[in-house]
Design an enzyme around this catalytic site. Structure first.
Site, PDB file in Angstrom:
ATOM      1  N   VAL A 110       0.872  -1.170   0.000  1.00 22.56           N
ATOM      2  CA  VAL A 110       0.000   0.000   0.000  1.00 22.56           C
ATOM      3  C   VAL A 110       0.910   1.222   0.000  1.00 22.56           C
ATOM      4  O   VAL A 110       1.956   1.223   0.663  1.00 22.56           O
ATOM      5  CB  VAL A 110      -0.911   0.031   1.245  1.00 22.56           C
ATOM      6  CG1 VAL A 110      -1.797   1.282   1.250  1.00 22.56           C
ATOM      7  CG2 VAL A 110      -1.775  -1.224   1.309  1.00 22.56           C
ATOM      8  N   CYS A 111       0.501   2.231  -0.762  1.00 26.29           N
ATOM      9  CA  CYS A 111       1.180   3.534  -0.703  1.00 26.29           C
ATOM     10  C   CYS A 111       2.659   3.357  -1.065  1.00 26.29           C
ATOM     11  O   CYS A 111       2.986   2.585  -1.978  1.00 26.29           O
ATOM     12  CB  CYS A 111       0.963   4.109   0.697  1.00 26.29           C
ATOM     13  SG  CYS A 111       1.215   5.878   0.896  1.00 26.29           S
ATOM     14  N   THR A 112       3.569   4.013  -0.368  1.00 25.36           N
ATOM     15  CA  THR A 112       4.993   3.933  -0.719  1.00 25.36           C
ATOM     16  C   THR A 112       5.618   2.591  -0.323  1.00 25.36           C
ATOM     17  O   THR A 112       6.819   2.399  -0.531  1.00 25.36           O
ATOM     18  CB  THR A 112       5.783   5.086  -0.077  1.00 25.36           C
ATOM     19  OG1 THR A 112       5.555   5.085   1.327  1.00 25.36           O
ATOM     20  CG2 THR A 112       5.358   6.429  -0.659  1.00 25.36           C
TER      21      THR A 112
END
Lengths: 218, 218
Positions: A99-101
């Site tokens: 998820v995300c970075t």
């Protein structure tokens, strides 16, 4: 079915909890939070302490790996024990997700070379620089690699993956169980939709965030 | 501005983290997780251990109170130290809020008598029995009392409250920061929208859940 969710200091809490709250409800799932050492990890905004019950060497063959993002990701981009573990467990996972970075960690560990993937909208250029092919989609499946966009997108990722694993009805039971009938008060959740000054404010913060600075509004 | 998020064993993680990930990003906000004792609380599904950095008597005047729900709520419906603390801090809060069955705790402590409020869709009858006036809305404002529906609704509540507190632009910066552009793979997030067999499956589980049993799919 074991789900391993990786923790490190200054992770973003919802990045980890979105997939947790969806995937962990799949019948038969067993989830473990894991970190370089067992113990408490503090989130980006400081107030959350989340416990990793296991150290890396105690979790050797999870079926699903979840790597959350957060400003602390920048401290783990160089090769080392975290990358070694990610690569080692990835060799046997059914699904490797982020998820995300968190996708920047997967990419830095060499797992997303030439793969379609996504990240927080502020991280897409970094993802490309690491050899992945960023898309603008919220959740991207490329083989067993599933990457989600910023922070809250892990809920959508978790539900889609739950559907693949356990079927649509099971995933819908999870969705209704967490009453996921989103009603955001604004339509400002993507850089294309948000007012220009809102996007600009975050772009400014984002530069420092992705170089290890503080989270916006933290 | 201090935000206090109450923890107890078998809380639902996303109930606490949705408001956290939104409200804590309001400029100037400082968040503390608080429990009857300081220390780790385990969530409903078992895998999450979240740390309360403060005991109840260390948090005496939060500006915002957030009470999450979860199966563990049923263990705290009788009068006692938790209700005493909720009532004491409520006397000085700017906003008293809940997610999911957290509203049943607020109602049991006597704070929602005659007020419009909401809860997890499986908890609405219980809420009525405790003297509140349940609505079918996802987020309900009644004066300073803000209650949200099941689990994931705390994100919508947090954004709406952030808008009231810090203005629309600040709330939109938070929304874009967490990339909250929801794209659920199914339209099954409310009992009206979900297939009948999905709703029925959860109603069966819900009876045991609200009487202190295990979470669906746990």
């Amino acid at each position: 079915m074991q789900i391993a969710i990786l923790l490190y200091d200054r992770f973003t809490t919802l990045d980890a909890i979105g997939p947790y709250e969806t995937l962990s409800r799949i019948p038969g799932a067993e989830t473990v939070f894991v970190g370089e050492r067992a113990g408490t990890y503090r989130s980006d905004l400081g107030a959350v302490g989340l416990v990793a019950d296991a150290a890396l060497d105690e979790v050797t063959a999870p079926d699903i790996l979840v790597v959350p993002g957060g400003p602390g990701q920048t401290a783990h981009m160089a090769d080392g024990p975290l990358h070694d573990w990610i690569r080692a467990v990835d060799a046997a996972t059914t699904w490797t997700t982020s998820v995300c970075t968190g996708s920047l960690l997967l990419a830095a560990a060499g797992l997303l070379k030439g793969r379609r993937a996504t990240s927080h909208w502020l991280g897409l250029d970094h993802l490309a620089a690491l050899g992945a092919e960023p898309t603008g989609e919220r959740v991207v499946f490329d083989g067993k690699y599933v990457t989600a966009a910023g922070v809250s997108s892990g809920i959508d990722m978790g539900l889609r993956l739950a559907g693949r694993i356990a079927g649509d009805t099971a995933a819908q039971i999870i969705q209704l169980g967490i009453e996921y009938d989103p009603q955001p008060p604004y339509d400002a959740g993507s850089p294309e939709k948000a007012p220009a000054e809102v996007t600009a404010a975050l772009r400014d913060h984002g530069r420092s965030l992705l170089s290890g600075g503080r989270e916006p509004n933290a």
